[in-house]
Design a protein around this motif. Structure first.
Motif, short mmCIF file in Angstrom:
data_model
loop_
_atom_site.label_atom_id
_atom_site.label_comp_id
_atom_site.label_asym_id
_atom_site.label_seq_id
_atom_site.Cartn_x
_atom_site.Cartn_y
_atom_site.Cartn_z
N PHE A 21 -0.52 0.76 7.25
CA PHE A 21 -1.18 0.31 6.03
C PHE A 21 -2.28 1.27 5.59
O PHE A 21 -2.86 1.98 6.40
CB PHE A 21 -1.76 -1.09 6.20
N GLN A 22 -2.57 1.23 4.29
CA GLN A 22 -3.55 2.15 3.72
C GLN A 22 -4.94 1.93 4.30
O GLN A 22 -5.65 2.88 4.58
CB GLN A 22 -3.58 1.95 2.20
N GLU A 23 -5.33 0.67 4.49
CA GLU A 23 -6.65 0.41 5.03
C GLU A 23 -6.52 -0.23 6.41
O GLU A 23 -5.86 -1.26 6.54
CB GLU A 23 -7.44 -0.51 4.09
N PHE A 77 -6.68 -5.17 -6.26
CA PHE A 77 -6.74 -3.77 -6.68
C PHE A 77 -6.01 -2.88 -5.68
O PHE A 77 -5.76 -3.29 -4.55
CB PHE A 77 -8.21 -3.34 -6.79
N SER A 78 -5.72 -1.66 -6.11
CA SER A 78 -5.12 -0.70 -5.19
C SER A 78 -6.20 -0.09 -4.32
O SER A 78 -7.39 -0.25 -4.58
CB SER A 78 -4.40 0.38 -5.98
N GLY A 79 -5.79 0.62 -3.27
CA GLY A 79 -6.74 1.21 -2.34
C GLY A 79 -7.75 2.13 -3.03
O GLY A 79 -8.96 2.04 -2.80
N GLY A 80 -7.25 2.99 -3.88
CA GLY A 80 -8.13 3.92 -4.57
C GLY A 80 -9.04 3.21 -5.57
O GLY A 80 -10.17 3.62 -5.81
N GLN A 81 -8.53 2.13 -6.16
CA GLN A 81 -9.36 1.36 -7.09
C GLN A 81 -10.49 0.67 -6.33
O GLN A 81 -11.63 0.64 -6.80
CB GLN A 81 -8.49 0.32 -7.82
N ARG A 82 -10.18 0.16 -5.12
CA ARG A 82 -11.23 -0.46 -4.31
C ARG A 82 -12.29 0.56 -3.93
O ARG A 82 -13.48 0.26 -3.89
CB ARG A 82 -10.63 -1.07 -3.04
N GLU A 108 -1.01 8.99 -9.16
CA GLU A 108 -2.43 8.70 -9.25
C GLU A 108 -2.74 7.28 -8.81
O GLU A 108 -1.88 6.42 -8.73
CB GLU A 108 -2.97 9.03 -10.64
N SER A 109 -4.02 7.08 -8.49
CA SER A 109 -4.49 5.81 -8.00
C SER A 109 -4.07 4.67 -8.92
O SER A 109 -4.31 4.72 -10.12
CB SER A 109 -6.01 5.88 -7.90
N GLY A 110 -3.43 3.64 -8.35
CA GLY A 110 -3.05 2.48 -9.13
C GLY A 110 -1.69 2.56 -9.78
O GLY A 110 -1.28 1.67 -10.52
N CYS A 111 -0.92 3.63 -9.48
CA CYS A 111 0.36 3.79 -10.18
C CYS A 111 1.48 2.95 -9.58
O CYS A 111 2.56 2.88 -10.15
CB CYS A 111 0.77 5.26 -10.22
N GLY A 112 1.24 2.33 -8.42
CA GLY A 112 2.25 1.43 -7.87
C GLY A 112 2.87 1.89 -6.55
O GLY A 112 3.88 1.33 -6.12
N LYS A 113 2.28 2.84 -5.88
CA LYS A 113 2.84 3.36 -4.63
C LYS A 113 2.82 2.30 -3.52
O LYS A 113 3.84 2.04 -2.88
CB LYS A 113 2.06 4.60 -4.15
N SER A 114 1.66 1.69 -3.31
CA SER A 114 1.56 0.69 -2.23
C SER A 114 2.42 -0.52 -2.54
O SER A 114 3.06 -1.09 -1.65
CB SER A 114 0.11 0.26 -2.03
N VAL A 115 2.44 -0.92 -3.80
CA VAL A 115 3.26 -2.09 -4.18
C VAL A 115 4.74 -1.79 -3.91
O VAL A 115 5.47 -2.64 -3.40
CB VAL A 115 3.00 -2.48 -5.65
N THR A 116 5.18 -0.57 -4.20
CA THR A 116 6.56 -0.19 -3.90
C THR A 116 6.81 -0.32 -2.40
O THR A 116 7.82 -0.89 -1.97
CB THR A 116 6.81 1.27 -4.34
N1 LIG Z 1 -2.44 -8.54 -5.42
C1 LIG Z 1 -2.54 -7.97 -6.62
N2 LIG Z 1 -2.82 -8.72 -7.72
C2 LIG Z 1 -2.93 -8.14 -8.93
N3 LIG Z 1 -2.75 -6.83 -9.18
C3 LIG Z 1 -2.46 -6.05 -8.13
C4 LIG Z 1 -2.34 -6.55 -6.81
N4 LIG Z 1 -2.04 -5.54 -5.98
C5 LIG Z 1 -1.99 -4.44 -6.75
N5 LIG Z 1 -2.24 -4.72 -8.04
C6 LIG Z 1 -2.24 -3.78 -9.17
O1 LIG Z 1 -0.98 -3.13 -9.19
C7 LIG Z 1 -1.11 -1.77 -9.56
C8 LIG Z 1 -0.46 -0.88 -8.51
O2 LIG Z 1 -1.18 -1.00 -7.28
P1 LIG Z 1 -0.85 -0.16 -5.98
O3 LIG Z 1 -1.66 -0.73 -4.88
O4 LIG Z 1 0.61 -0.08 -5.77
O5 LIG Z 1 -1.40 1.28 -6.37
P2 LIG Z 1 -1.31 2.65 -5.55
O6 LIG Z 1 -0.39 3.56 -6.27
O7 LIG Z 1 -1.03 2.36 -4.13
O8 LIG Z 1 -2.80 3.22 -5.74
P3 LIG Z 1 -3.84 3.86 -4.69
O9 LIG Z 1 -3.47 5.29 -4.59
O10 LIG Z 1 -5.16 3.68 -5.39
O11 LIG Z 1 -3.75 3.10 -3.41
C9 LIG Z 1 -2.61 -1.53 -9.74
O12 LIG Z 1 -2.92 -1.57 -11.10
C10 LIG Z 1 -3.27 -2.70 -9.01
O13 LIG Z 1 -4.50 -3.03 -9.59
#
Ligand SMILES: Nc1ncnc2c1ncn2[C@@H]1O[C@H](COP(=O)(O)OP(=O)(O)OP(=O)(O)O)[C@@H](O)[C@H]1O
Ligand SMILES: Nc1ncnc2c1ncn2[C@@H]1O[C@H](COP(=O)(O)OP(=O)(O)OP(=O)(O)O)[C@@H](O)[C@H]1O
Ligand SMILES: [Mg+2]
Ligand SMILES: [Mg+2]
Lengths: 334, 338
Positions: free
Chosen positions: B105-107, A167-172, B50-58
């Motif tokens: 890192f975020q956490e 999950f993402s940070g905010g999701q956690r 918004e939360s989960g939109c893909g910022k950290s993954v990017t």
């Molecule tokens: N290791 C993983 N396995 C499966 N899905 C993942 C994994 N990491 C992230 N995701 C999913 O990818 C999507 C994007 O996650 P990401 O962490 O980039 O969000 P974010 O924009 O950083 O959100 P936040 O603001 O909550 O941190 C989310 O739907 C998340 O659940």
């Protein structure tokens, strides 16, 4: 000028859900191979406040001032050295671990670091229903219960078989919230519960917490460094500085007319997107360095940074002065 | 190095059409879908959404830290100082990490080991990248703890992460990322636990780095932080870029309905209390992103075409782009109108 409002001397008010008096949590500083104790970090140092049933108390203050330690002490994750914390009349400080376990269902915490507080080997279903299995609450479809919780915090219902790292940070952070509310407790320590959430999801989560307060009479200690969040959820607020509460009272009074010089600086520094930048507001920020919590300044702890310092301040630690609706720990309000 | 960077249109980092997929039990989905942005030397780019939109993954993609085999960079290019990071051999990439690009890192628990004292962790990071004896590295680490305003820095060098407050752990990570003065800092929600005063001190510290051309990719959900720190802003929604432009363009003339809703729901310190304003509806799960524009289910301006096609990133002003068919009409209206 000062006015003494001693609530219990006027009429018989309902006894508070939580009544904390002179609570003290210090951490030993150990050195050398024999772990000799060379001093203490005075994280929480004689803190007094109360929370009524159905009330939200906001707790604000700079990083490291003791907010988390205070919350963890109430939940029993740190041990108080001194003081009293009556929860429904029972003293949490002297509680046996058995009695403590019993209270666990009624008191929950939403942790500040969501990643480290979720067991990486458990899936979300197990995480959010763990307490339920443990406390033999109505079984009635564990999956359904977990899915309902997920929906409440705005997460995908179908994701209950996934693990925290997916999950993402905010999701956690929201999984943490789901876990805390799953047992419908009476009291939750919310430690920066929305710090990782964007404003829209933040609004949704805060609205959920407010709804639960109304429908279940939940009470919160709501820790946040973000005053605009606190102002939207907490009826009363306590401002903490270096282990002590320097001002407490109705949130709107504190924001509109802060009394303690520290509170004044804190509120002046709140950013206003689209308006003046920090650089232009710099003169309003708290000056100087944060003193060491292991050796706090003599007298008033804020005197080393206070713009209104008087002769008495370095010498005498002010008590809580009652000023209209508020308690202020500052010689200006004698 | 700089010369090399300059040779590529003056860009330090150029992300082009990035696609990242995750494979889960429920199926495969795109966490990042065709994201493009660039950062120039000395520039601070804010990435919000918004939360989960893909910022950290990017962010993780830039350093190739996507956890495999479930996660995969399925397409796109990431050029840093002219080199394609996705093509680089692992050993070369290792040199770049920490030295040229560092990440906050975020956490904190994702970056700090719970088993070692923070002093030791800082010293090891320094000595990994700099030829320095232990004593000098220790001295440098202690100075950095003081720079990020941790009281009792000498004492705190001996602390384990759990003995520090959340905001202090965050500042240890910030020190770790800044101390080697990299060309690019990727900061994922670096100040979520910090009050405004310390935030301001940290921002001043970052601006005052010796190396004046340090660029920052700043991921945050805090519009206050964006306003204080950023030169340009990219807004993400559900795996795609919704809008990008200068700070002033985004705050004063937002063109995408999501950005406009975002700005309208910032909680105010004073003013109306009670229910907070949220953008109506829910962020869909990545498996349920609608066809066409991902925002259309929640959008007050949606019409037929939004379901049929993905809106391209229209240029509404110079350097200001928004992925919305109504962008040209919305850009002139105040966001309060949402
Ligand atoms: N290791 C993983 N396995 C499966 N899905 C993942 C994994 N990491 C992230 N995701 C999913 O990818 C999507 C994007 O996650 P990401 O962490 O980039 O969000 P974010 O924009 O950083 O959100 P936040 O603001 O909550 O941190 C989310 O739907 C998340 O659940
Ligand atoms: N387990 C521990 N051992 C020793 N010191 C500790 C421990 N936990 C906290 N401290 C110290 O107690 C003080 C207060 O920490 P606490 O985490 O309560 O602050 P906080 O107000 O929550 O700050 P933040 O806003 O940064 O999270 C800090 O100086 C911290 O280093
Ligand atoms: Mg804390
Ligand atoms: Mg993230």
């Amino acid at each position: 000028m000062a006015q003494i409002i001693q609530a219990d001397s006027i009429s018989a008010p309902p006894s508070p859900l939580l009544d904390v008096k002179d609570l003290k949590t210090w951490f030993p500083i150990q050195r050398g191979i024999f772990s000799k104790i060379v001093g203490h970090v005075r994280a929480v140092d004689r803190v007094t406040f109360s929370i009524q049933k159905g009330e939200t108390l906001g707790l604000v203050g700079e990083s490291g001032c003791g907010k988390t330690t205070l919350g963890r002490t109430l939940i029993g994750l740190e041990t108080a050295m001194e003081g009293q914390a009556l929860f429904n009349g029972r003293d949490l400080v002297t509680l046996s671990s058995r009695e403590r376990r019993h209270l666990r269902r009624q008191m929950q915490i939403i942790f500040q670091d969501p990643l480290s507080s979720l067991n990486p080997r458990m899936n979300i279903l197990d995480i959010v229903t763990e307490g339920i299995a443990q406390f033999k609450m109505v079984e009635g479809g564990r999956e359904d219960h977990a899915k309902r919780l997920m929906a409440e915090v705005g997460l995908d219902k179908e994701a209950i078989y996934r693990y925290p790292h997916e999950f993402s940070g905010g999701q956690r952070q929201r999984i943490n919230i789901a876990r805390a509310i799953s047992l419908r407790p009476d009291f939750i320590v919310c430690d920066e519960p929305v710090s990782a959430l964007d404003v829209s999801v933040q609004a949704q989560v805060i609205n959920l917490l407010m709804d639960l307060r109304k429908s279940h009479g939940l009470s919160y200690l709501f820790i946040s460094h973000d005053l605009s969040v606190v102002s939207n959820i907490a009826g009363r607020t306590a401002v903490m500085y270096l282990g002590t509460i320097v001002e407490q009272g109705p949130t709107s009074d504190i924001i509109e007319d802060p009394l303690h010089p520290y509170t004044k600086a804190l509120i002046a520094a709140v950013p206003d997107p689209g308006k003046a930048k920090i650089g232009e507001r710099e003169e309003r920020l708290v000056k100087g360095e944060t003193p060491s919590p292991a050796a706090p300044p003599s007298g008033c702890r804020f005197h080393t940074r206070c713009p209104d310092i008087m002769d008495i301040c370095p010498r005498v630690d002010p008590p809580d002065f009652s000023h209209e609706t508020r308690l202020v720990r500052c010689h200006l309000y004698k | 190095m700089m010369v090399e960077g300059k040779a590529h249109n003056g860009r330090l980092l150029d992300v082009e059409d990035l696609i990242v997929t995750f494979e889960t039990d429920e199926g495969i989905f795109r966490a990042v879908d065709g994201v493009s942005f660039a950062i120039e030397p000395g520039e601070v780019l804010g990435l919000v959404g918004e939360s989960g939109c893909g910022k950290s993954v990017t962010a993780l993609s830039i350093l190739r830290l996507i956890p495999g085999p479930v996660g995969k960079i399925a397409g796109g290019k990431i050029r840093f100082q002219g080199k394609d990071l996705l093509e680089l051999p692992a050993s070369k990439l290792h040199n770049i990490r920490g030295q040229e690009i560092s990440m906050i890192f975020q956490e904190p628990s994702a970056a700090l080991s719970p088993l070692h004292r923070v002093g030791r962790q800082l010293v090891e990071t320094i000595r990994l990248h700099r030829k320095m004896d232990k004593k000098a590295a220790w001295e440098m680490a202690r100075e950095w703890l003081a720079k990020v305003r941790i009281p009792d820095p000498e004492e705190r060098m001996y602390a384990y992460p759990y003995q520090l407050s959340g905001g202090m752990q965050q500042r240890v990570m910030i020190a770790m990322a800044l101390m080697l003065e990299p060309a690019l800092i990727i900061a994922d929600e670096p100040t979520t636990a910090l009050d405004v005063t310390i935030q301001a001190q940290i921002f001043k510290l970052i601006r005052g780095l010796k190396r004046k051309d340090t660029s920052i990719l700043l991921i945050t959900h805090d519009m206050g932080v964006v306003w204080e720190m950023c030169d340009r802003v990219a807004v993400m929604y559900a795996s795609r870029i919704a809008e990008k432009g200068t700070l002033e363009q985004i705050f004063n003339a937002p063109a995408h309905p999501y950005t406009r809703g975002l700005l309208a729901s910032i909680p105010k310190l004073t003013g109306a209390k009670g229910k907070l304003k949220a953008i109506r509806g829910q962020v869909p799960s990545p498996f349920e992103y609608p066809s066409g524009c991902h925002f259309r289910d929640r959008c007050p301006h949606a019409f037929d075409r939004c379901a049929a096609e993905v809106p391209p990133l229209y240029e509404v002003q110079e350097g200001h782009r928004a992925s919305c068919f109504a962008a040209h009409e919305l850009v002139g209206k105040p966001p309060e109108a949402e």
